[in-house]
Design an enzyme around this catalytic site. Structure first.
Site, PDB file in Angstrom:
ATOM      1  N   LYS A 104       0.729  -1.226  -0.001  1.00  0.00           N
ATOM      2  CA  LYS A 104       0.089   0.052   0.007  1.00  0.00           C
ATOM      3  C   LYS A 104       0.825   1.283  -0.243  1.00  0.00           C
ATOM      4  O   LYS A 104       1.871   1.135   0.564  1.00  0.00           O
ATOM      5  CB  LYS A 104      -1.039  -0.025   1.331  1.00  0.00           C
ATOM      6  CG  LYS A 104      -1.751   1.323   1.551  1.00  0.00           C
ATOM      7  CD  LYS A 104      -2.385   1.345   2.575  1.00  0.00           C
ATOM      8  CE  LYS A 104      -3.133   2.768   2.682  1.00  0.00           C
ATOM      9  NZ  LYS A 104      -3.810   3.041   4.004  1.00  0.00           N
ATOM     10  N   GLU A 125      -8.892  11.203  12.490  1.00  0.00           N
ATOM     11  CA  GLU A 125      -8.308  10.120  12.843  1.00  0.00           C
ATOM     12  C   GLU A 125      -7.538  10.399  14.149  1.00  0.00           C
ATOM     13  O   GLU A 125      -6.631  11.436  14.399  1.00  0.00           O
ATOM     14  CB  GLU A 125      -7.142   9.692  11.946  1.00  0.00           C
ATOM     15  CG  GLU A 125      -6.570   8.582  12.339  1.00  0.00           C
ATOM     16  CD  GLU A 125      -6.079   7.630  11.175  1.00  0.00           C
ATOM     17  OE1 GLU A 125      -6.744   7.940  10.162  1.00  0.00           O
ATOM     18  OE2 GLU A 125      -5.331   6.765  11.195  1.00  0.00           O
TER      19      GLU A 125
END
Lengths: 403, 157
Positions: free
Chosen positions: A160, A205
């Site tokens: 990723k 977050e």
């Protein structure tokens, strides 16, 4: 330095008093004015530790008169760290005056002064819109970079990568940080709203939070929109929970947090699979992590966790190399840790997403997208375009017919 | 196959087999970004002239993409252009379908009903098609240009 903290009655509309430094979250809010200390830790992998040492020295050498002795009282620094180790601009700021709030409790901390919060000023909407000026990397090149990353993932170079891009914007009037913050609070009430050295943003977050011996983190990766129609909304949420691509992206983000905490030797717990979390018109795959901080300062935890796979990639070092090779720009403090720490080592840190660097009538906005196997460059371009448009809307007078 | 359909099919796809290119060939020949062409093709903004066995594209299509890149070079971000292109595509697809339907009902049907032979009908259909296609292109292009200018004027005055 002499640092004094006292309980105070509730302060109305602190944002209207144009604070220079801001941290607002459902748990705790801190507003700061002036600068008693401005610390530049320089560049390099030790920049976070240099901030930690600086804070500890400051705390030790200061005379602290703190009636409350709770997280966010006494010596408090607002901190913003660059994403890349070699990027300048990390900063830690100790305001001359801090007003704090946790639930119904309010307090005020002064540093070498007996300042009072300024009177409220009338808050006016920004008289102009945010106007596009350009990007560091042309869209076509960014699309090609995403395509190259997908090829590299397909060939097994890494699993990723997060690739970001930016908009430079301008306005006919200087941007007002207080107005931008007000707009962000309105749009993203569940997020952590921050302003540190004119990096202004709203982050969903929680990178890490430390309260005494407790640590917590909230991993968000994989998201979809919310819908007014309950059935459509539920279907979108279920589709997200069932999406292999999103589950994989989320798993990588959780894994990076687990590995960082393992390396640090702390004990923690996290559920097996993600849950669905609705925040401000977006549904996220979320995994809450809680544990024992094991005596670590919040900045130790920050250093161990940054950069998570949510902003870097997997494996971390290979993804970071690919970012510097493919992205073609310096992220500055975008995607870096942003938050506050106190003299006892407690603090809150978010990842600086959905943010803008303000500089008078100019600003730089950022957005990124997580690329995994199965990603499509045009979908990532569109995702970042929508994020950038939303941030442009928060900066200016909103959309509508432009001229 | 009906001679009219054969003639029309020929008019619709007059290319020689050799003039049709795969996406990588088109990118190389027209000096265009392959990831960009792939993105356009996936979004249905670059349509293949022939699907079987692999999608094949005509070099002429590169000219339209170049026009788009001129807009990008003039300052329009690619993301915005793609968004506009998607919206235009969405708006124009039903219009294109209705226009073909109108062709069948008001051009093809009368020709079939009045032409003395199938060959004559095929010739008249192809002639009508070859006249109407560029006319439709000019009509739509001109109208869109007029709309752009009218909207720009409204904002200036």
């Amino acid at each position: 330095m002499r640092i004094v903290t006292r309980a105070i009655p509730a302060l109305e509309r602190p944002l209207d008093r144009a604070p220079d430094h801001v941290w607002m979250s459902p748990d705790i809010s801190l507003w700061g004015w002036g600068e008693a200390v401005h610390f530049d830790p320089g560049t390099g992998p030790d920049r976070i530790q240099r901030i930690r040492s600086g804070l500890t020295d400051l705390h030790t050498s200061s005379e602290v008169d703190d009636d409350l002795g709770r997280p966010g009282t006494g010596l408090v620094a607002f901190i913003s760290v660059t994403f890349a180790t070699n990027s300048p601009g990390s900063v830690a700021l100790v305001p001359r005056l801090v007003v704090g709030r946790a639930g119904d409790d309010w307090w005020m901390t002064t540093v070498d002064s007996s300042l009072e919060p300024p009177d409220p000023v009338e808050s006016r909407p920004h008289p102009d819109r945010a106007r596009y000026a350009g990007s560091s990397v042309p869209d076509v090149l960014w699309l090609e970079a995403v395509s190259a990353a997908i090829d590299e993932i397909h060939r097994g170079a890494y699993e990723k990568i997060v690739l970001a891009r930016d908009y430079a914007v301008w306005s006919r009037h200087p941007f007002s940080p207080a107005t931008v913050l007000g707009s962000l609070v309105e749009r993203f009430p569940s997020c952590q709203i921050f302003r540190v050295a004119d990096l202004v943003g709203a982050s969903p977050e929680v990178l890490v939070r430390r309260r005494g011996t407790r640590l917590s983190s909230l991993v968000l990766a994989g998201s979809t929109g919310s819908h007014a129609d309950a059935e459509v909304d539920r279907a979108a949420g279920n589709a997200l929970l069932d999406s292999k691509k999103d589950r994989w992206e989320h798993e990588l983000a959780v894994r990076s947090v687990r590995e960082a905490l393992d390396d640090l030797g702390v004990t923690y717990a996290a559920p097996e699979g993600p849950e669905l979390l609705r925040l401000d018109n977006v549904q996220h795959l979320a995994t809450p992590v809680t544990g024992d901080a094991g005596g670590h300062h919040v900045l130790d935890l920050v250093e161990a966790l940054h950069p998570t796979a949510a902003v870097g990639g997997t494996p971390t070092e290979i993804a970071l190399d690919a970012i510097s090779r493919l992205e073609g720009m310096d992220r500055g403090r975008y995607a870096g840790p942003v938050g506050w720490a106190d003299g006892r080592g407690d603090g809150d840190f978010a990842i600086a997403l959905r943010c803008a660097e303000l500089s008078g009538a100019r600003a730089r906005l950022f957005a990124g997208a997580g690329i995994v196997e199965g990603s499509l460059p045009e979908a990532e371009l569109e995702e970042t375009r929508i994020k950038l448009e939303a941030m442009m809307g928060a900066l200016g007078a909103g959309s509508g017919r432009s001229r | 196959m009906d001679p009219r359909d054969v003639a029309l099919r020929q008019a619709l796809a007059p290319e020689e087999e050799g003039s049709l290119l795969t996406l990588p060939q088109l990118a190389e020949k027209a000096d265009l970004s392959l990831p960009l062409l792939e993105a356009l093709a996936r979004q249905g903004l670059l349509l293949p002239r022939r699907e079987d066995p692999t999608p094949r594209y005509h070099l002429d299509d590169a000219a339209a993409i170049r026009s788009g890149l001129e807009l990008v070079e003039a300052g329009l971000p690619l993301g915005e252009l793609l968004d506009l292109a998607r919206r235009a595509d969405e708006a124009m697809r039903p219009v294109a379908e209705a226009a073909v339907d109108a062709f069948v009902r008001y051009v093809s049907d009368p020709v079939e009903g009045t032409a003395p032979s199938e060959e004559e009908a095929a010739a008249r259909l192809v002639e009508a098609f070859e006249q109407m296609l560029p006319a439709a292109r000019r009509l739509v292009g001109q109208h869109f240009q007029a709309l752009l200018i009218a909207d720009a004027r409204r904002r200036i005055t």
